[in-house]
Design a protein around this motif. Structure first.
Motif, PDB file in Angstrom:
ATOM      1  N   LEU A   1       4.769   6.655  -7.851  1.00 41.42           N
ATOM      2  CA  LEU A   1       3.499   7.345  -7.628  1.00 41.42           C
ATOM      3  C   LEU A   1       2.361   6.353  -7.392  1.00 41.42           C
ATOM      4  O   LEU A   1       1.491   6.593  -6.563  1.00 41.42           O
ATOM      5  CB  LEU A   1       3.184   8.248  -8.825  1.00 41.42           C
ATOM      6  CG  LEU A   1       4.096   9.465  -8.985  1.00 41.42           C
ATOM      7  CD1 LEU A   1       3.875  10.125 -10.338  1.00 41.42           C
ATOM      8  CD2 LEU A   1       3.854  10.472  -7.866  1.00 41.42           C
ATOM      9  N   ASP A   2       2.371   5.240  -8.134  1.00 38.04           N
ATOM     10  CA  ASP A   2       1.346   4.220  -7.940  1.00 38.04           C
ATOM     11  C   ASP A   2       1.419   3.622  -6.539  1.00 38.04           C
ATOM     12  O   ASP A   2       0.397   3.348  -5.902  1.00 38.04           O
ATOM     13  CB  ASP A   2       1.488   3.103  -8.978  1.00 38.04           C
ATOM     14  CG  ASP A   2       0.960   3.513 -10.345  1.00 38.04           C
ATOM     15  OD1 ASP A   2       0.126   4.447 -10.393  1.00 38.04           O
ATOM     16  OD2 ASP A   2       1.374   2.912 -11.354  1.00 38.04           O
ATOM     17  N   ALA A   3       2.647   3.427  -6.067  1.00 43.86           N
ATOM     18  CA  ALA A   3       2.842   2.843  -4.736  1.00 43.86           C
ATOM     19  C   ALA A   3       2.445   3.813  -3.627  1.00 43.86           C
ATOM     20  O   ALA A   3       2.194   3.399  -2.495  1.00 43.86           O
ATOM     21  CB  ALA A   3       4.301   2.429  -4.558  1.00 43.86           C
ATOM     22  N   HIS A   4       2.392   5.105  -3.952  1.00 37.82           N
ATOM     23  CA  HIS A   4       2.040   6.119  -2.955  1.00 37.82           C
ATOM     24  C   HIS A   4       0.786   6.883  -3.366  1.00 37.82           C
ATOM     25  O   HIS A   4       0.629   8.068  -3.070  1.00 37.82           O
ATOM     26  CB  HIS A   4       3.208   7.097  -2.767  1.00 37.82           C
ATOM     27  CG  HIS A   4       4.460   6.458  -2.258  1.00 37.82           C
ATOM     28  ND1 HIS A   4       5.313   5.740  -3.077  1.00 37.82           N
ATOM     29  CD2 HIS A   4       5.005   6.389  -1.014  1.00 37.82           C
ATOM     30  CE1 HIS A   4       6.331   5.279  -2.365  1.00 37.82           C
ATOM     31  NE2 HIS A   4       6.170   5.657  -1.113  1.00 37.82           N
ATOM     32  N   ARG A   5      -0.105   6.177  -4.044  1.00 46.07           N
ATOM     33  CA  ARG A   5      -1.301   6.850  -4.574  1.00 46.07           C
ATOM     34  C   ARG A   5      -2.219   7.344  -3.460  1.00 46.07           C
ATOM     35  O   ARG A   5      -2.812   8.410  -3.542  1.00 46.07           O
ATOM     36  CB  ARG A   5      -2.056   5.889  -5.494  1.00 46.07           C
ATOM     37  CG  ARG A   5      -3.199   6.535  -6.255  1.00 46.07           C
ATOM     38  CD  ARG A   5      -3.836   5.532  -7.188  1.00 46.07           C
ATOM     39  NE  ARG A   5      -2.942   5.179  -8.286  1.00 46.07           N
ATOM     40  CZ  ARG A   5      -2.896   5.836  -9.445  1.00 46.07           C
ATOM     41  NH1 ARG A   5      -3.675   6.872  -9.642  1.00 46.07           N
ATOM     42  NH2 ARG A   5      -2.071   5.440 -10.404  1.00 46.07           N
ATOM     43  N   ASN A   6      -2.397   6.554  -2.398  1.00 43.92           N
ATOM     44  CA  ASN A   6      -3.253   6.949  -1.276  1.00 43.92           C
ATOM     45  C   ASN A   6      -2.452   6.875   0.025  1.00 43.92           C
ATOM     46  O   ASN A   6      -2.679   5.993   0.869  1.00 43.92           O
ATOM     47  CB  ASN A   6      -4.487   6.034  -1.199  1.00 43.92           C
ATOM     48  CG  ASN A   6      -5.359   6.156  -2.427  1.00 43.92           C
ATOM     49  OD1 ASN A   6      -5.829   7.246  -2.750  1.00 43.92           O
ATOM     50  ND2 ASN A   6      -5.585   5.044  -3.114  1.00 43.92           N
ATOM     51  N   PRO A   7      -1.517   7.782   0.201  1.00 47.56           N
ATOM     52  CA  PRO A   7      -0.638   7.694   1.369  1.00 47.56           C
ATOM     53  C   PRO A   7      -1.301   8.219   2.644  1.00 47.56           C
ATOM     54  O   PRO A   7      -2.319   8.918   2.607  1.00 47.56           O
ATOM     55  CB  PRO A   7       0.530   8.610   0.970  1.00 47.56           C
ATOM     56  CG  PRO A   7      -0.120   9.658   0.110  1.00 47.56           C
ATOM     57  CD  PRO A   7      -1.200   8.940  -0.646  1.00 47.56           C
ATOM     58  N   LEU A   8      -0.712   7.842   3.765  1.00 49.25           N
ATOM     59  CA  LEU A   8      -1.072   8.433   5.052  1.00 49.25           C
ATOM     60  C   LEU A   8      -0.091   9.559   5.318  1.00 49.25           C
ATOM     61  O   LEU A   8       1.122   9.347   5.329  1.00 49.25           O
ATOM     62  CB  LEU A   8      -0.990   7.386   6.168  1.00 49.25           C
ATOM     63  CG  LEU A   8      -2.005   6.238   6.092  1.00 49.25           C
ATOM     64  CD1 LEU A   8      -1.713   5.218   7.194  1.00 49.25           C
ATOM     65  CD2 LEU A   8      -3.413   6.775   6.224  1.00 49.25           C
ATOM     66  N   TYR A   9      -0.603  10.773   5.503  1.00 49.72           N
ATOM     67  CA  TYR A   9       0.268  11.926   5.692  1.00 49.72           C
ATOM     68  C   TYR A   9       0.524  12.163   7.176  1.00 49.72           C
ATOM     69  O   TYR A   9      -0.371  12.030   8.014  1.00 49.72           O
ATOM     70  CB  TYR A   9      -0.356  13.178   5.079  1.00 49.72           C
ATOM     71  CG  TYR A   9      -0.446  13.124   3.575  1.00 49.72           C
ATOM     72  CD1 TYR A   9       0.684  13.278   2.782  1.00 49.72           C
ATOM     73  CD2 TYR A   9      -1.672  12.890   2.948  1.00 49.72           C
ATOM     74  CE1 TYR A   9       0.600  13.219   1.405  1.00 49.72           C
ATOM     75  CE2 TYR A   9      -1.762  12.827   1.563  1.00 49.72           C
ATOM     76  CZ  TYR A   9      -0.619  12.987   0.799  1.00 49.72           C
ATOM     77  OH  TYR A   9      -0.704  12.919  -0.568  1.00 49.72           O
ATOM     78  N   SER A  10       1.747  12.533   7.466  1.00 44.02           N
ATOM     79  CA  SER A  10       2.135  12.823   8.841  1.00 44.02           C
ATOM     80  C   SER A  10       1.561  14.168   9.276  1.00 44.02           C
ATOM     81  O   SER A  10       1.477  15.114   8.486  1.00 44.02           O
ATOM     82  CB  SER A  10       3.658  12.853   8.946  1.00 44.02           C
ATOM     83  OG  SER A  10       4.047  13.271  10.247  1.00 44.02           O
TER      84      SER A  10
END
Length: 289
Positions: A187-196
């Motif tokens: 979750l930390d690694a994907h805290r601010n993801p770019l969504y498709s």
């Protein structure tokens, strides 16, 4: 609440435009409980909860367990805006609403503020909800942390450091906490993801996210059914309707044992809560001292 567990001494300091005032335990009889004690906190423990936890920690009266608290160390007051009525000129009162002002700041008896930093537990436990918990430090205009002079108080004897080492080792090898820790890393690694913008890809990404959340939820209740014993007592028949009891159970009445129908589900969750279980483990060790 602090007065229930300490005999005498200050509990919290308050600072406003007039200066600093210390709030002491109300004079009276001794504490009603002087035995081993733990306090569970997390990121949603705020304000008065933090004052209590901070006082118990500074006195070394209890071992604080969990994750860092919210960090709300200020007090607010609503100030009305508008015009008062003028009866001489026959003008009614006019209200423009109200503005909420921060007027005081809380400080621990050791001088540090509970603002922004909150209370850091003596024993930190992985908390799968931390990734989504918004704390005071995340607010755009939060007041800064600072400190003032400490008050004079007499702390209780320190706990054996070996107790904490055993607790850390126990948590490190616990499969439930390990599962939470691993999912926290993702979750930390994907805290601010770019969504498709492609719906199928976005749907797959949400499935992956929800799977990690489900693993955390599962881990939080992985303790065995006999991990914690709960004394189910109290509510009498016909007096269950209400939030947390009757409403949760569809307003059903109690059974013959005097325990609300809604309590069974709640106490069942307590028995399998890994955080309560670890708090009980530490209490058991404190009792052996």
């Amino acid at each position: 609440m602090a007065a229930l567990f300490i005999d005498h001494g200050p509990v919290v300091q308050l600072k406003d435009k007039f200066g600093i005032n210390g709030m002491a335990k109300n004079p009276g009889p001794k504490a009603i409980y002087d035995g081993p004690m733990t306090v569970l906190v997390n990121g949603t423990s705020a304000s008065a909860s933090e004052i209590f936890a901070a006082a118990m920690q500074d006195y070394r009266r209890a071992i604080i367990i969990g994750s860092p608290t919210f960090g709300k160390g200020t007090a607010q007051e609503n100030v009305a805006m508008g015009k008062v009525a003028d009866r001489i000129h026959n003008r009614p009162a006019v209200s423009y609403g109200a503005i909420r002002l921060s007027i005081k700041k809380f400080y621990r008896i050791n001088g540090g503020s509970t603002q922004l930093k909150g209370v850091t537990p003596d024993l930190l436990l992985p908390d799968g909800q931390d990734y989504s918990t918004v704390r005071e430090k995340d607010m755009p205009f939060a007041m800064n942390w600072d400190e003032i002079a400490p008050m004079t108080f007499e702390p209780y004897p320190s706990w054996d450091s070996a107790l904490f080492r055993r607790a850390v080792a126990r948590v490190d090898r616990d499969p439930a906490f390990s599962m939470i820790r691993e999912n926290e890393k993702w979750l930390d690694a994907h805290r601010n993801p770019l969504y498709s913008l492609d719906f199928k890809k976005f749907h797959a990404e949400m499935d992956t996210l929800n799977d990690h959340l489900a693993q955390i939820t599962k881990a939080r209740s992985m303790a065995p059914d006999d991990g914690v014993r709960v004394r189910e007592q109290g509510l009498s028949s016909g007096n269950v309707a209400g939030v947390g009891n009757g409403e949760r159970a569809g307003n059903r009445q109690t059974g013959g044992n005097g325990v609300g129908a809604g309590n069974g589900e709640w106490t069942g969750q307590l028995k399998k809560d890994i955080y309560i279980r670890e708090a009980m483990n530490i209490l058991n060790e404190m009792n052996k001292k």
